[in-house]
Design an enzyme around this catalytic site. Sequence first.
Site, PDB file in Angstrom:
ATOM      1  N   ARG A  60       0.810  -1.226   0.143  1.00  0.00           N
ATOM      2  CA  ARG A  60      -0.247  -0.166  -0.203  1.00  0.00           C
ATOM      3  C   ARG A  60       1.114   1.617  -0.192  1.00  0.00           C
ATOM      4  O   ARG A  60       2.146   1.203   0.590  1.00  0.00           O
ATOM      5  CB  ARG A  60      -0.969   0.086   1.103  1.00  0.00           C
ATOM      6  CG  ARG A  60      -2.355  -1.598   1.249  1.00  0.00           C
ATOM      7  CD  ARG A  60      -2.686  -0.954   2.374  1.00  0.00           C
ATOM      8  NE  ARG A  60      -2.312  -1.432   3.478  1.00  0.00           N
ATOM      9  CZ  ARG A  60      -1.981  -0.129   4.947  1.00  0.00           C
ATOM     10  NH1 ARG A  60      -1.911   0.784   4.762  1.00  0.00           N
ATOM     11  NH2 ARG A  60      -1.200  -0.918   5.109  1.00  0.00           N
ATOM     12  N   LYS A 200      -8.609  -2.232   0.675  1.00  0.00           N
ATOM     13  CA  LYS A 200      -8.662  -0.823   2.282  1.00  0.00           C
ATOM     14  C   LYS A 200      -9.338   0.689   1.458  1.00  0.00           C
ATOM     15  O   LYS A 200      -9.728   0.608   2.680  1.00  0.00           O
ATOM     16  CB  LYS A 200      -7.159  -0.637   2.156  1.00  0.00           C
ATOM     17  CG  LYS A 200      -5.911  -2.158   2.785  1.00  0.00           C
ATOM     18  CD  LYS A 200      -6.923  -2.768   3.949  1.00  0.00           C
ATOM     19  CE  LYS A 200      -5.965  -3.531   4.897  1.00  0.00           C
ATOM     20  NZ  LYS A 200      -6.836  -4.146   6.228  1.00  0.00           N
ATOM     21  N   HIS A 219     -10.268  -3.694  12.215  1.00  0.00           N
ATOM     22  CA  HIS A 219      -9.196  -4.460  11.867  1.00  0.00           C
ATOM     23  C   HIS A 219      -8.752  -5.529  12.531  1.00  0.00           C
ATOM     24  O   HIS A 219      -7.774  -5.533  13.558  1.00  0.00           O
ATOM     25  CB  HIS A 219      -7.558  -3.999  11.578  1.00  0.00           C
ATOM     26  CG  HIS A 219      -7.349  -4.138  11.055  1.00  0.00           C
ATOM     27  ND1 HIS A 219      -5.239  -3.703  11.430  1.00  0.00           N
ATOM     28  CD2 HIS A 219      -7.397  -5.190   9.417  1.00  0.00           C
ATOM     29  CE1 HIS A 219      -4.595  -4.322  10.359  1.00  0.00           C
ATOM     30  NE2 HIS A 219      -5.158  -5.115   9.677  1.00  0.00           N
ATOM     31  N   SER A 239       0.840  -6.481  11.715  1.00  0.00           N
ATOM     32  CA  SER A 239       1.087  -7.779  10.837  1.00  0.00           C
ATOM     33  C   SER A 239       2.517  -8.474  11.915  1.00  0.00           C
ATOM     34  O   SER A 239       3.025  -7.692  12.636  1.00  0.00           O
ATOM     35  CB  SER A 239       2.467  -6.958   9.752  1.00  0.00           C
ATOM     36  OG  SER A 239       2.792  -7.657   9.032  1.00  0.00           O
ATOM     37  N   LYS A 243      -2.466 -13.334  13.392  1.00  0.00           N
ATOM     38  CA  LYS A 243      -4.195 -12.967  13.410  1.00  0.00           C
ATOM     39  C   LYS A 243      -4.462 -13.771  12.639  1.00  0.00           C
ATOM     40  O   LYS A 243      -5.025 -14.853  12.664  1.00  0.00           O
ATOM     41  CB  LYS A 243      -3.439 -11.380  13.324  1.00  0.00           C
ATOM     42  CG  LYS A 243      -4.960 -11.107  12.616  1.00  0.00           C
ATOM     43  CD  LYS A 243      -5.267  -9.664  12.617  1.00  0.00           C
ATOM     44  CE  LYS A 243      -4.726  -9.031  11.347  1.00  0.00           C
ATOM     45  NZ  LYS A 243      -5.104  -9.245  10.692  1.00  0.00           N
ATOM     46  N   THR A 244      -3.890 -14.410  11.763  1.00  0.00           N
ATOM     47  CA  THR A 244      -3.875 -14.796  10.930  1.00  0.00           C
ATOM     48  C   THR A 244      -4.254 -16.037  11.241  1.00  0.00           C
ATOM     49  O   THR A 244      -4.839 -16.968  10.996  1.00  0.00           O
ATOM     50  CB  THR A 244      -3.983 -14.735   9.397  1.00  0.00           C
ATOM     51  OG1 THR A 244      -3.974 -13.967   8.337  1.00  0.00           O
ATOM     52  CG2 THR A 244      -4.304 -15.569   8.474  1.00  0.00           C
ATOM     53  N   ASP A 258      -9.429 -10.617   8.565  1.00  0.00           N
ATOM     54  CA  ASP A 258      -9.037  -9.118   8.724  1.00  0.00           C
ATOM     55  C   ASP A 258     -10.138  -8.194   8.565  1.00  0.00           C
ATOM     56  O   ASP A 258      -9.744  -7.017   9.597  1.00  0.00           O
ATOM     57  CB  ASP A 258      -8.204  -9.179   7.396  1.00  0.00           C
ATOM     58  CG  ASP A 258      -7.636  -7.580   7.041  1.00  0.00           C
ATOM     59  OD1 ASP A 258      -6.364  -7.859   8.039  1.00  0.00           O
ATOM     60  OD2 ASP A 258      -7.789  -7.416   6.102  1.00  0.00           O
ATOM     61  N   ARG A 324       1.349 -12.436  -1.324  1.00  0.00           N
ATOM     62  CA  ARG A 324       0.300 -13.077  -1.294  1.00  0.00           C
ATOM     63  C   ARG A 324      -0.934 -13.997  -1.941  1.00  0.00           C
ATOM     64  O   ARG A 324      -0.317 -13.653  -3.172  1.00  0.00           O
ATOM     65  CB  ARG A 324      -0.679 -11.543  -0.868  1.00  0.00           C
ATOM     66  CG  ARG A 324       0.125 -10.852   0.673  1.00  0.00           C
ATOM     67  CD  ARG A 324      -1.165 -10.166   0.346  1.00  0.00           C
ATOM     68  NE  ARG A 324      -0.388  -8.639   1.909  1.00  0.00           N
ATOM     69  CZ  ARG A 324      -1.239  -8.654   2.775  1.00  0.00           C
ATOM     70  NH1 ARG A 324      -1.918  -9.463   3.729  1.00  0.00           N
ATOM     71  NH2 ARG A 324      -0.308  -7.717   4.016  1.00  0.00           N
TER      72      ARG A 324
END
Length: 532
Positions: A60, A200, A219, A239, A243-244, A258, A324
């Site tokens: 981003r 996003k 988030h 990041s 989390k995932t 997410d 990704r």
Amino acid sequence: MTHGRVNPDFTLEDQGIKGVGAVYYNLIEPDLIEQALARGEGRLGKGGAFLVATGKFTGRSPKDKHVVKTESVADTIWWENNAAMSPEGFDALHGDMLKHMEGRDYFVQDLTGGADPKHAINVRMITELAWHGLFIRHMLRRPDREDLDDFIADFTVINCPSFQADPARHSCRSATVIAMNFDKKLILIGGTEYAGENKKSVFTLLNYLLPEKGVMPMHCSANHATGNPVDTAVFFGLSGTGKTTLSADPARMLIGDDEHGWSDTGTFNFEGGCYAKTISLSPDAEPEIYATTEKFGTVIENMIYNEETRELDFEDDSLTANMRCAYPLHYISNASASARGGHPKNIIMLTCDAFGVLPPISRLTPAQAMYHFLSGFTSKVAGTERGVTEPEPTFSTCFGAPFMPRRPEVYGNLLREKIATHGATCWLVNTGWTGGAYGTGSRMPIKATRGLLTAALDGSLADATFRKDPNFGFDVPVDVKGVPTILLDPRRTWDDAEAYDRQAAKLVKMFSDNFEQYLPFIDDDVKAAAIS
């Protein structure tokens, strides 16, 4: 020339977009892949995945994201965090982009953001690249085909990577631009092929709209107990905090990885898919995510692969460490079909503490939860960036500052109110270092982290004996079945206890210095929870 299914009263011409070439409306995955291949946008990978490189931009561009400063939003945008664009600059940008679009082909996807119909918004995504249409078709929610016949968008996103903005003319920073105009219900993206800007931009949009409806945008990832949506957990984290990975629990149903909302009826996913990092992805540690990289239509971004066999290299980060894969949620076997759950029973705030100070798990009061939510702490380690030779703190408020158009305390107060109303238990989980800082200590064992999370989610941790942490004041369990007791007291894991004390004092001051910016906007009990 028009192809595909669309509301005949809501075409691009109806939106004032004229003179373009062929327009492909709501193509399904095989058609989008055929178009992308024919246009040389990427290559077909194993199992029918689509392999693509995003060129100069592999992430981003947060500094190039702008909000148009109109009277209706002037007093509600967090301008210290969101660059302003003048209405005149936006109008010039819009006009120049429409001129640039003439004669070019475009791909339109009419989609929905939000699994709860009460709070969902309709989004029209207009993309110059066919594979961007495939990507956003995965990431947002797909209406039934018959519902496309009367689809009307609440907001429209136009993405033209080949368009270059003019900073002087368009009131922006560079040739790359992401411009949000809430009055005109329009988002313009130019000068970047990175597909994450599409998703996003919609997340930022929902982050602005939903608080006015009393919905907390988050988030975070989320899951619920199998067969029991009431037992929902959400996982905030920046990041690299897990989390995932930690929400992908085979014993629980995945709601999403997410972006979620917390309404007066429970938790709901904003998205219809997942956008997972693939660097060092392991078939043993994350078998379901790994398997998606060889499924039909999965978008593989910026990965090195064998030209002959199309085998992916999960360790080669020569293009970017931010490689990704994007895939629909149903590619995960234990994903929730409804993408909805109950009110969070447990709220997990994940941090990767490279200073080796924080315990592996701590229980937070509602005031402490707001403090750590506003802080949004994790840390960079040596080797992740040039010039980083020792751990550096990273504070990203609400665990996602780049996507927060309103001031942080708006989201903090919403979270606190919902915790108080629904009685969620909050936990701070450190997936970082123990036995010393990065370079001296070791990474927190994943087995211990999973064991502690299991105890928190099944309720057994509530019966543990807790001690008060002398540095941060939260409660820390002193004994948890299956977890080495020494891990629960980080000071004991260090060879030099005095060195731990110095490191702890250093981290406490970092928290305190960062939090000073919020002191004028928070209540006394949160101030009491803050480090002084």
